[in-house]
Design a protein around this motif. Structure first.
Motif, PDB file in Angstrom:
ATOM      1  N   SER A  70       0.830  -1.201   0.000  1.00  8.80           N
ATOM      2  CA  SER A  70       0.000   0.000   0.000  1.00  8.80           C
ATOM      3  C   SER A  70       0.869   1.257   0.000  1.00  8.80           C
ATOM      4  CB  SER A  70      -0.928   0.019   1.215  1.00  8.80           C
ATOM      5  OG  SER A  70      -0.193   0.168   2.421  1.00  8.80           O
ATOM      6  N   ARG A  71       2.149   1.101   0.357  1.00  4.55           N
ATOM      7  CA  ARG A  71       3.107   2.216   0.332  1.00  4.55           C
ATOM      8  C   ARG A  71       3.739   2.301  -1.057  1.00  4.55           C
ATOM      9  NH1 ARG A  71       7.522   1.505   3.063  1.00  4.55           N
ATOM     10  NH2 ARG A  71       7.901   3.731   3.436  1.00  4.55           N
ATOM     11  N   ASN A  76       6.940   0.452  -5.590  1.00  6.19           N
ATOM     12  CA  ASN A  76       7.908   0.740  -6.647  1.00  6.19           C
ATOM     13  C   ASN A  76       9.083  -0.224  -6.629  1.00  6.19           C
ATOM     14  OD1 ASN A  76       7.188   2.746  -8.516  1.00  6.19           O
ATOM     15  ND2 ASN A  76       7.449   4.365  -6.985  1.00  6.19           N
ATOM     16  N   ARG A  77       9.419  -0.761  -5.478  1.00  6.21           N
ATOM     17  CA  ARG A  77      10.501  -1.755  -5.427  1.00  6.21           C
ATOM     18  C   ARG A  77      10.148  -2.964  -6.280  1.00  6.21           C
ATOM     19  NH1 ARG A  77      14.129  -2.454  -0.227  1.00  6.21           N
ATOM     20  NH2 ARG A  77      14.294  -0.306   0.517  1.00  6.21           N
ATOM     21  N   ILE A  78       8.956  -3.497  -6.077  1.00  9.10           N
ATOM     22  CA  ILE A  78       8.583  -4.699  -6.826  1.00  9.10           C
ATOM     23  C   ILE A  78       8.259  -4.343  -8.271  1.00  9.10           C
ATOM     24  CG2 ILE A  78       6.096  -4.661  -6.277  1.00  9.10           C
ATOM     25  CD1 ILE A  78       6.354  -7.743  -5.968  1.00  9.10           C
ATOM     26  N   ARG A  79       7.716  -3.166  -8.503  1.00  6.71           N
ATOM     27  CA  ARG A  79       7.427  -2.747  -9.873  1.00  6.71           C
ATOM     28  C   ARG A  79       8.712  -2.627 -10.684  1.00  6.71           C
ATOM     29  NH1 ARG A  79       6.476   1.683 -13.292  1.00  6.71           N
ATOM     30  NH2 ARG A  79       4.479   1.571 -14.388  1.00  6.71           N
ATOM     31  N   GLN A 157      -6.615   4.362  -4.018  1.00  6.75           N
ATOM     32  CA  GLN A 157      -6.407   5.493  -4.916  1.00  6.75           C
ATOM     33  C   GLN A 157      -5.464   5.112  -6.056  1.00  6.75           C
ATOM     34  OE1 GLN A 157      -7.660   8.843  -4.657  1.00  6.75           O
ATOM     35  NE2 GLN A 157      -9.121   7.962  -3.226  1.00  6.75           N
ATOM     36  N   ARG A 158      -4.409   4.398  -5.733  1.00  2.00           N
ATOM     37  CA  ARG A 158      -3.433   4.015  -6.762  1.00  2.00           C
ATOM     38  C   ARG A 158      -4.042   3.033  -7.760  1.00  2.00           C
ATOM     39  NH1 ARG A 158       0.662   1.559  -3.763  1.00  2.00           N
ATOM     40  NH2 ARG A 158      -0.054  -0.511  -4.362  1.00  2.00           N
TER      41      ARG A 158
END
Length: 258
Positions: A70-71, A76-79, A157-158
């Motif tokens: 959720s952070r 972004n690390r896994i993305r 939201q994301r």
């Protein structure tokens, strides 16, 4: 051993004769992608790899410790890991690569021998389906909030910007300017050979067969277990209207692709 060496040296010619065209399937969550990925992996079984969501999440947690998706920082690390893994697998010249991985400009610019395909779904229906699929499931995208609270959460939201996220082309996601994300995401689908839509999977199947010159048949998997009636009880008309407003940027991307 000379025949073995000859086989090894000519393996790419053999693969090309058997496999056909190289393809990357960008699997947007809750857009009928599981059945598509399974069918294509079977067709390309001699040279395929899946960028699996549970597996990549498990690797990242072993490397960095527990992550909270959720952070945005953890997300972004896994993305980024998945994008870099996609780039590596394209460099390896695999014939089929699929998974929950976004389109990436750098990978596309360097490996244009790949056909890109994806399937899209009405953004509001996709958003609602993702919530009910992930609600209290034991995996990295687990949701424990009720629907109304989820809408106002960072993850909620994301996830309303899912198409913007998947097609903006950036390695690291930023959310401070949804309009810019949307404009990028409107343009990048032009790089795709086939874009399907969940309300016409027959046409998508035909288009994939034509573009890839392979015979495949897509079934239906990962169907949600929540009934339509229960969903309609939870997602009131007022909440659905709120979802539509949240998904307005994704709606523009969807309409442009359509």
């Amino acid at each position: 051993m000379s025949w073995i060496q000859s086989l090894y040296n000519n393996r790419n010619q053999f693969k090309q004769a058997i496999m056909g065209k190289r393809v990357v399937f960008h699997h947007v969550p809750k857009c009928a992608g599981t059945s598509v990925s399974r069918a294509l992996r079977l067709r390309y079984f001699l040279s395929e790899e899946s960028i699996a969501a549970p597996g990549t999440a498990a690797v990242m947690e072993r490397q960095h410790g527990p992550l909270d998706f959720s952070r945005l920082e953890d997300f972004n690390r896994i993305r980024t890991f998945r994008v870099e893994l996609l780039h590596y697998l394209m460099w390896k010249d695999l014939y089929f690569i699929g998974g929950h991985v976004p389109f990436n400009n750098k990978a596309y610019d360097q490996f244009q021998g790949y056909k890109l395909i994806t399937v899209l779904r009405d953004p509001v229906e996709r958003y609602i389906s993702e919530y009910f699929y992930n609600f209290q499931r034991e995996h990295q995208s687990r949701i424990d909030q009720d629907f109304e609270a989820y809408l106002d959460s960072p993850m909620g939201q994301r996830n309303a910007l899912k198409f913007c996220e998947y097609f903006c082309g950036d390695t690291e996601l930023t959310l401070d300017d949804p309009n810019t994300l949307m404009e990028k995401a409107k343009e990048n689908p032009k790089h795709f050979s086939v874009i399907g839509f969940t309300d016409d999977m027959g046409r998508f199947e035909s288009d994939v067969r034509r573009e890839l010159d392979v015979r495949v048949s897509f079934g239906v998997q990962n169907k949600r277990t929540t009934s339509d009636r229960k969903i309609s009880d939870i997602v009131t008309p007022e909440l659905r209207e709120k979802v539509a407003e949240m998904c307005r940027f994704d709606q523009v991307v969807y309409d442009a692709a359509r």
